[in-house]
Design an enzyme around this catalytic site. Structure first.
Site, PDB file in Angstrom:
ATOM      1  CE1 TYR A 107      -3.671  -2.468   0.176  1.00 49.30           C
ATOM      2  CE2 TYR A 107      -2.544  -3.345   2.107  1.00 49.30           C
ATOM      3  CZ  TYR A 107      -3.502  -3.462   1.126  1.00 49.30           C
ATOM      4  OH  TYR A 107      -4.308  -4.572   1.083  1.00 49.30           O
ATOM      5  N   PRO A 120     -11.063  -0.224  -2.914  1.00 48.06           N
ATOM      6  CG  PRO A 120     -10.964  -2.232  -1.780  1.00 48.06           C
ATOM      7  CD  PRO A 120     -10.488  -0.814  -1.703  1.00 48.06           C
ATOM      8  CG  HIS A 343      -7.285  -2.324   0.160  1.00 53.50           C
ATOM      9  ND1 HIS A 343      -7.352  -3.118   1.268  1.00 53.50           N
ATOM     10  CD2 HIS A 343      -7.600  -3.117  -0.886  1.00 53.50           C
ATOM     11  CE1 HIS A 343      -7.680  -4.348   0.901  1.00 53.50           C
ATOM     12  NE2 HIS A 343      -7.852  -4.361  -0.398  1.00 53.50           N
ATOM     13  CB  SER A 554     -11.244 -10.600  -3.311  1.00 49.43           C
ATOM     14  OG  SER A 554     -11.325 -10.593  -1.921  1.00 49.43           O
TER      15      SER A 554
HETATM   16  N1  COA Z   1     -19.889 -29.299   1.840  1.00 50.38           N
HETATM   17  C1  COA Z   1     -20.919 -28.542   2.296  1.00 50.38           C
HETATM   18  N2  COA Z   1     -20.752 -27.266   2.704  1.00 50.38           N
HETATM   19  C2  COA Z   1     -19.524 -26.727   2.621  1.00 50.38           C
HETATM   20  C3  COA Z   1     -18.411 -27.444   2.137  1.00 50.38           C
HETATM   21  C4  COA Z   1     -18.634 -28.812   1.739  1.00 50.38           C
HETATM   22  N3  COA Z   1     -17.643 -29.568   1.279  1.00 50.38           N
HETATM   23  N4  COA Z   1     -17.328 -26.665   2.189  1.00 50.38           N
HETATM   24  C5  COA Z   1     -17.724 -25.475   2.672  1.00 50.38           C
HETATM   25  N5  COA Z   1     -19.051 -25.517   2.952  1.00 50.38           N
HETATM   26  C6  COA Z   1     -19.880 -24.454   3.530  1.00 50.38           C
HETATM   27  C7  COA Z   1     -19.198 -23.804   4.716  1.00 50.38           C
HETATM   28  O1  COA Z   1     -19.493 -24.503   5.909  1.00 50.38           O
HETATM   29  C8  COA Z   1     -19.790 -22.422   4.700  1.00 50.38           C
HETATM   30  O2  COA Z   1     -21.091 -22.484   5.241  1.00 50.38           O
HETATM   31  P1  COA Z   1     -21.937 -21.168   5.691  1.00 50.38           P
HETATM   32  O3  COA Z   1     -22.545 -20.579   4.458  1.00 50.38           O
HETATM   33  O4  COA Z   1     -22.973 -21.716   6.589  1.00 50.38           O
HETATM   34  O5  COA Z   1     -20.979 -20.262   6.373  1.00 50.38           O
HETATM   35  C9  COA Z   1     -19.947 -22.117   3.226  1.00 50.38           C
HETATM   36  O6  COA Z   1     -20.012 -23.391   2.591  1.00 50.38           O
HETATM   37  C10 COA Z   1     -18.828 -21.291   2.649  1.00 50.38           C
HETATM   38  O7  COA Z   1     -17.611 -21.998   2.669  1.00 50.38           O
HETATM   39  P2  COA Z   1     -16.542 -21.835   1.480  1.00 50.38           P
HETATM   40  O8  COA Z   1     -17.249 -21.479   0.242  1.00 50.38           O
HETATM   41  O9  COA Z   1     -15.676 -23.039   1.447  1.00 50.38           O
HETATM   42  O10 COA Z   1     -15.730 -20.554   1.842  1.00 50.38           O
HETATM   43  P3  COA Z   1     -15.205 -19.969   3.198  1.00 50.38           P
HETATM   44  O11 COA Z   1     -16.323 -19.298   3.896  1.00 50.38           O
HETATM   45  O12 COA Z   1     -14.429 -20.999   3.938  1.00 50.38           O
HETATM   46  O13 COA Z   1     -14.242 -18.831   2.640  1.00 50.38           O
HETATM   47  C11 COA Z   1     -12.215 -17.822   1.909  1.00 50.38           C
HETATM   48  C12 COA Z   1     -13.069 -19.095   1.932  1.00 50.38           C
HETATM   49  C13 COA Z   1     -10.923 -18.098   1.203  1.00 50.38           C
HETATM   50  C14 COA Z   1     -12.962 -16.735   1.127  1.00 50.38           C
HETATM   51  C15 COA Z   1     -11.995 -17.380   3.376  1.00 50.38           C
HETATM   52  O14 COA Z   1     -11.270 -18.363   4.044  1.00 50.38           O
HETATM   53  C16 COA Z   1     -11.184 -16.111   3.497  1.00 50.38           C
HETATM   54  O15 COA Z   1      -9.986 -16.157   3.651  1.00 50.38           O
HETATM   55  N6  COA Z   1     -11.858 -14.938   3.457  1.00 50.38           N
HETATM   56  C17 COA Z   1     -11.217 -13.646   3.556  1.00 50.38           C
HETATM   57  C18 COA Z   1     -10.971 -13.102   2.179  1.00 50.38           C
HETATM   58  C19 COA Z   1     -10.645 -11.639   2.216  1.00 50.38           C
HETATM   59  O16 COA Z   1      -9.965 -11.146   3.081  1.00 50.38           O
HETATM   60  N7  COA Z   1     -11.180 -10.920   1.213  1.00 50.38           N
HETATM   61  C20 COA Z   1     -11.103  -9.494   1.149  1.00 50.38           C
HETATM   62  C21 COA Z   1      -9.936  -8.956   0.445  1.00 50.38           C
HETATM   63  S1  COA Z   1     -10.115  -7.210   0.303  1.00 50.38           S
END
Ligand code: COA
Length: 626
Positions: A107, A120, A343, A554
């Site tokens: 940044y 963003p 950001h 993202s």
């Molecule tokens: N079977 C059934 N459900 C599943 C599954 C499976 N195999 N795998 C995941 N799920 C469910 C999860 O339990 C979760 O349920 P919910 O909707 O009740 O919460 C949902 O599906 C979402 O999971 P998933 O899609 O795997 O993603 P996540 O929530 O684990 O997110 C990342 C993944 C990478 C986005 C997250 O770990 C992360 O790091 N986020 C931050 C990103 C960030 O900082 N972005 C901004 C940048 S400016």
């Protein structure tokens, strides 16, 4: 700056009794202190993962050359080992070996304009007001909602968030209010006034390019009510009806070196210096925008997304911003609203948590007021515009106009399914969407590209992000097979499931601090700090390809039906952000018009098709099994 222990509590006077406060402070501090420190992954593990990640995106010759360089780098007693020791030593001595380096590299030392290239934007659902009264009433409620959220920040009572069952670092919440980026000749800085002995009690409101300081607390520390804020906003509106003012805020949209020079010129004048200071100190900013040009319903969302990101140019609302301000809410007379944020202070998720709270708050009925106390007129922040400053404003306008012309942005509401479908297939929705993106990209370009997905490192004290590299040999095998007539449905299903599992495994490694990207960056910065010559692995073609993220993506989920967006990070790339809801997905896709090979609309269409095709594939397979 980020040290939690050094922080003084931020609160308007009279909100909590000191004894109660001490308890919550110690609980919060205990939480932060209990978080694990970010580990330095083992050298060989990161280099192995690096080589693996290169396979789908570089040629065999390039890969063989890099493999040799990696072997030389990690020879016993070699430069890799020395740099690794340096990093481990840094990790022992600091709260987070990466956070300060990351803040600077990603940044503060980044010299491109913050507009489009870094800040963003967020598009909120269109509100149902269509006139000035509605605009100001909504803005007043929104301001009250942010102040309501701020109580939890001030009292340090924000519920601790969790990821994968683990508690997360909450530090970013303490960076988003009362803070601002400040341009510098080689490196910017971020100032945060939230921990001052006398923290700010005002916000900035901007209308027709004129900035106002609006006190939002009474002298006893209680916040103004919606009705009181509304009356103050009306006063601001009525005293800023002239539309011929210089759009001084547009200076903040310029290249950082140019803005740093212009900043010096601007702040030589004491009146200007004081006005800038009050903007920087303010808790946050509200931009009351002029009506935006009417567009068809079909293009409305994409059009407004652009407006949120850059303001539409010198003739529209770009001068109605201070792009260095960490948090700026935008409310336009036609019901369009959203925000743009700087950001350096935080990732999307803490911003979204605040937004979700505010949007819920705006739905609550207002309290009935018993008589209104007269409030002083909000203070206008004046600017003396010399010919030199006017010339800087003109240059900034021209640059921004070129940047806006170049931005190709589109939003897509994918209505056919959301997280529900991948979940029903026992698949991670995020990995499913990432594989659809890989398929869409491959169908356009016939190859995979370096793909960046943000992974949260907030399981660790002061953690920010690492990279999930979504292009893998498994994803490549799947996308190649998907349209291949010689591959059976069963094989395609197996390849898709394998690719998704491999992406999910990468995600798990990344959020647990075992991805290689930040580690390699750390080794590189350690080499610079130790004044050793740059190791060959960082001067290599493969490294350049790996860092050229044609897909920068993202996930930013939210309770509100909204979508975030940002510009691509390379001239021939895409920026893709998505908000997977239970039964639909909001996407934004950006590209640059100056690149003949990219088109946001085209990628969005391919993405939609890829998601549908993947669903059909899995459903057919299910039926075939029955
Ligand atoms: N079977 C059934 N459900 C599943 C599954 C499976 N195999 N795998 C995941 N799920 C469910 C999860 O339990 C979760 O349920 P919910 O909707 O009740 O919460 C949902 O599906 C979402 O999971 P998933 O899609 O795997 O993603 P996540 O929530 O684990 O997110 C990342 C993944 C990478 C986005 C997250 O770990 C992360 O790091 N986020 C931050 C990103 C960030 O900082 N972005 C901004 C940048 S400016």
């Amino acid at each position: 700056m980020l040290a939690f222990a050094a922080r003084t509590a931020v609160r308007p006077p009279g909100l909590l009794k000191p004894r109660a406060l001490m308890k919550t402070v110690s609980r919060f501090k205990a939480h932060q202190d209990s978080l694990p420190r970010l580990p330095v992954p083992p050298l060989q593990q990161s280099l192995d993962h690096y080589l693996k990640a290169l396979q789908p995106i570089v040629s065999q010759e390039e890969w063989a050359q890099t493999k040799q360089l990696v072997e030389e780098f990690q020879t016993s007693g070699g430069v890799g080992e020395r740099l690794q020791k340096g990093l481990e030593c840094r990790a022992k001595k600091s709260e987070n070996w990466l956070s300060e380096w990351w803040l600077k590299t990603a940044y503060l030392q980044y010299r491109q304009p913050v507009v489009i290239y870094s800040n963003p934007g967020l598009l909120l659902p269109k509100q149902d007001f269509v006139d000035l009264q509605g605009q100001l009433r909504f803005a007043a409620k929104l301001i009250e909602g942010v102040l309501d959220f701020k109580v939890m920040i001030d009292n340090e009572t924000l519920p601790v968030e969790h990821l994968g069952g683990k508690p997360l670092c909450m530090n970013q919440y303490y960076q988003i209010l009362s803070s601002c980026r400040v341009p510098g000749p080689k490196q910017d800085s971020v100032v945060n006034f939230g921990r001052d002995k006398k923290p700010p009690t005002h916000i900035t409101v901007v209308h027709n390019y004129q900035f106002f300081e609006l006190e939002v607390y009474h002298s006893d520390g209680s916040p103004l009510t919606t009705d009181q804020i509304f009356v103050q906003l009306e006063k601001i509106w009525n005293s800023s009806l002239q539309t011929n003012k210089e759009p001084v805020g547009i200076l903040t949209s310029n290249h950082r070196n140019s803005w740093a020079k212009a900043f010096n010129t601007l702040t030589k004048d004491k009146v200007n210096r004081d006005s800038v200071r009050r903007i920087q100190q303010s808790i946050f900013m509200v931009c009351l925008d002029a009506p935006m040009p009417r567009v068809s319903d079909h293009t409305y969302r994409s059009h407004v997304a652009g407006q949120m990101l850059h303001g539409g140019g010198g003739h529209l609302n770009s001068g109605n911003r201070w792009f260095d301000k960490t948090l700026q809410f935008i409310v336009a007379e036609d019901g369009s609203c959203g925000l743009v944020y700087e950001h350096a202070a935080a990732e999307g998720p803490p911003i979204i948590t605040l937004v979700d709270h505010v949007m819920e708050f705006t739905k609550k009925p207002g309290q009935v007021q018993s008589g209104m106390v007269p409030l002083p007129m909000p203070k206008k922040l004046r600017f003396n515009i010399t010919p030199e400053i006017k010339s800087d404003i003109e240059k900034a306008k021209q640059n921004l106009s070129i940047m806006i012309q170049d931005l190709d942005i589109t939003t897509l509401v994918f209505p056919h399914f959301g997280k529900d479908f991948p979940k029903s297939q026992k698949l991670s929705p995020d990995s499913f969407i990432q594989m659809a993106l890989q398929l869409a990209y491959y169908r356009i370009y016939g190859q995979a590209c370096a793909t960046y997905e943000s992974a949260s490192l907030r399981m660790f004290h002061l953690g920010r992000t690492d990279t999930i590299r979504s292009a893998s040999m498994d994803s490549l095998a799947f996308v190649r097979a998907m349209d291949d007539a010689g591959t059976t449905e069963q094989q395609k299903v197996d390849l898709l499931r394998k690719a998704i599992q491999s992406h999910r495994a990468y995600t798990d490694r990344a959020i647990h601090g075992e991805a290689f990207d930040r580690h390699l960056l750390g080794l590189k910065l350690q080499a610079i700090e130790d004044l050793v010559s740059m190791p060959d692995i960082f001067m290599d073609t493969s490294y350049a390809i790996a860092m050229h993220f044609n897909l920068s993506t993202s996930q930013v989920p939210s309770k509100t039906d909204c979508v975030m967006f940002f510009g691509p990070v390379v001239p021939d790339g895409y920026g893709v952000c998505y908000n997977p809801r239970e039964s639909h997905i909001n996407f934004s896709v950006s590209a640059y018009n100056s690149c003949a090979e990219t088109s946001a609309q085209r990628l969005a269409q391919h993405l939609e098709q890829a998601l549908l095709d993947m669903r059909v594939l899995l459903q057919h397979h299910l039926q075939a099994k029955l």
